[in-house]
Design an enzyme around this catalytic site. Structure first.
Site, PDB file in Angstrom:
ATOM      1  N   ASP A 163      -9.388  -2.333  -0.106  1.00 60.86           N
ATOM      2  CA  ASP A 163      -8.571  -2.439   1.121  1.00 60.86           C
ATOM      3  C   ASP A 163      -7.874  -3.802   1.090  1.00 60.86           C
ATOM      4  OD1 ASP A 163      -7.553  -2.608   3.693  1.00 60.86           O
ATOM      5  OD2 ASP A 163      -9.503  -2.705   4.671  1.00 60.86           O
ATOM      6  N   GLU A 193      -2.821  -8.788   7.362  1.00 60.10           N
ATOM      7  CA  GLU A 193      -3.019  -7.495   8.042  1.00 60.10           C
ATOM      8  C   GLU A 193      -4.376  -7.446   8.732  1.00 60.10           C
ATOM      9  OE1 GLU A 193      -4.282  -3.274   8.552  1.00 60.10           O
ATOM     10  OE2 GLU A 193      -5.253  -4.871   7.432  1.00 60.10           O
ATOM     11  N   GLU A 194      -5.387  -7.982   8.046  1.00 61.37           N
ATOM     12  CA  GLU A 194      -6.765  -7.843   8.546  1.00 61.37           C
ATOM     13  C   GLU A 194      -7.016  -8.650   9.824  1.00 61.37           C
ATOM     14  OE1 GLU A 194      -8.807  -5.688   7.580  1.00 61.37           O
ATOM     15  OE2 GLU A 194      -8.265  -5.143   5.532  1.00 61.37           O
TER      16      GLU A 194
END
Ligand code: CO
Ligand code: ZN
Length: 331
Positions: A163, A193-194
C-alpha cells in the site's frame, strides 16, 4: 515487473519522506513518458501525451507508506514514537523499523497495567541499541518505516508498503505498455496519502484533469473470520470501486471500467469498502468536481509489515488500464 515492485516496496518512504521512492520511480519511468515534474508537495507528475483527440486524464498512486516518527527519547536511549498514518500497535510489536540514516530498531512495549489486550501506542518503544539519549543514532522528528523484504508464496507477493507501491508499479508498467493513446495521461505518484490524501489534493488542482482514476489497495474478505466482511478476494481480478468511506465512484467512470474489463475478458470484482478512502476522493472533489473512479488491488493484512497481493490481479490491473487508456472515453 516483479523486480520493479520489489525495488519499490523495499525503499524507505513514510509520508512526507517520499524522496527515495520518487528518485526510484523517475529512473523506472525513463523513456516511457514525455515530460516529468515535481510539484511543491513532492508529487511526481509524469505526462504521456495523446494524439490531440482525447481528454486530460489523471491517474494517481501514492508513494508514501505508513510509519512512525520519533517524538521523545528517554535517558536510557529508548525511543518513543507517534504514528504516521493508520498504524496499529498490534501489528507493530516484535517488528523492526528502518530510519532514513540506516538505523534499525526493534518495537516492543512496556508492561500493561490497565488490563488492555493490546498495548496502546504510548506503551510502545523502539530499541535502536542506544544506551543513552546523547548517543542515540536518531533524533526527534526522524521518521521510520517497517523493515521487511518482499517474499513470494503461491502466486502472492508479500511486503511492507504494498500500500501503495503496488499502485506505483502498476502505473509505471501501464506507462511502459501504453504505446499509443488519444489522451494526455498524467501519471501522478502522490505524497502524503496516508495522512489525508494531501498530495493528490494539490496535484489534482494543478492538473485540472477531466477524469480521475486512483490505483490503490483495498481490503479482502477471504481470510478466516475477517475483521471486515466484503465481497473481494485475492486472485479474482482487480476490484472496481463502487464506494468507500470517502467517496461514491462517478457512475459513468465505474461503467467505463466494467465495460472495458468485460470487452477484454479481464476478470474483475466490485468493491464496497466500509471505511477508508483513496486519492480518488481528492481528485473527485477538487475544483468544480471531477468524474473519478478507483481501480483497487485486493490486499490482505493492509497496514501490517506483510501486506499481500496477488500477482495475477496486478497483471490484470495493468491490462485493464492499458485497454481503457488506448481508446476514446465513452463520454
Ligand atoms: Co494505506
Ligand atoms: Zn493506499
Amino acid at each position: 515487473m516483479k523486480e520493479t515492485l520489489r525495488r519499490l516496496v523495499e525503499t524507505f518512504g513514510p509520508s512526507g519522506h517520499e524522496q527515495r521512492v520518487r528518485a526510484l520511480i523517475l529512473r523506472e519511468l525513463a523513456g516511457s513518458v514525455d515530460d516529468v515534474r515535481t510539484d511543491a508537495l513532492g508529487n511526481l507528475i509524469a505526462l504521456k501525451r495523446g494524439d490531440g483527440t482525447g481528454r486530460r486524464i489523471m491517474l494517481a498512486a501514492h508513494m508514501d507508506e505508513i510509519g512512525v516518527m520519533v517524538a521523545y527519547i528517554d535517558t536510557k536511549g529508548f525511543v518513543r514514537v507517534h504514528p504516521i498514518g493508520g498504524v496499529s500497535p498490534l501489528l507493530e510489536v516484535g517488528g523492526r523499523v528502518l530510519f532514513d540514516n540506516g538505523t534499525v530498531g526493534v518495537i516492543s512495549y512496556e508492561k500493561l497495567t490497565g488490563g488492555e489486550q493490546v498495548p496502546p501506542m504510548e506503551k510502545l518503544f523502539v530499541d535502536v541499541g542506544a544506551t543513552s539519549r546523547d548517543t542515540c543514532p536518531v533524533g526527534v522528528g526522524d521518521a521510520a518505516c517497517f523493515l521487511q523484504p518482499m517474499v513470494e508464496a503461491g502466486g502472492h507477493w508479500t511486503a511492507k508498503a504494498m500500500d501503495d507501491r503496488v499502485g506505483c508499479a502498476i502505473l509505471i508498467e501501464t506507462a511502459r505498455a501504453l504505446l499509443r493513446t488519444p489522451h494526455d495521461c498524467y501519471f501522478v505518484f502522490s505524497t502524503q496519502e496516508e495522512v489525508g490524501t494531501r498530495g493528490a489534493t494539490t496535484a489534482a488542482y494543478g492538473i485540472a484533469p477531466e477524469v480521475g482514476l486512483a490505483v490503490d489497495v483495498t481490503l479482502s474478505g477471504d481470510t478466516p473470520e475477517p475483521a471486515v466482511r466484503m465481497a473481494v478476494s485475492l486472485d479474482a481480478g482487480p476490484a472496481i470501486k463502487v464506494k468507500d468511506g470517502g467517496m461514491l465512484a462517478t457512475a459513468w467512470v465505474k461503467e467505463w471500467m466494467i465495460d472495458t474489463a468485460q470487452a477484454e475478458g479481464i476478470p474483475f470484482q466490485l468493491e464496497v469498502l466500509p471505511g477508508g478512502t483513496t486519492d480518488a476522493r481528492a481528485i473527485q472533489t477538487t475544483r468544480e468536481g471531477i468524474p473519478s473512479g478507483c481501480l483497487s488491488i485486493p490486499c490482505r493484512y493492509v497496514h501490517s509489515p506483510s501486506e499481500t497481493v496477488s500477482a495475477t490481479d496486478v497483471a490484470h490491473a495493468v491490462k485493464l488500464l492499458v485497454a481503457m487508456l488506448s481508446r476514446p472515453l465513452p463520454r
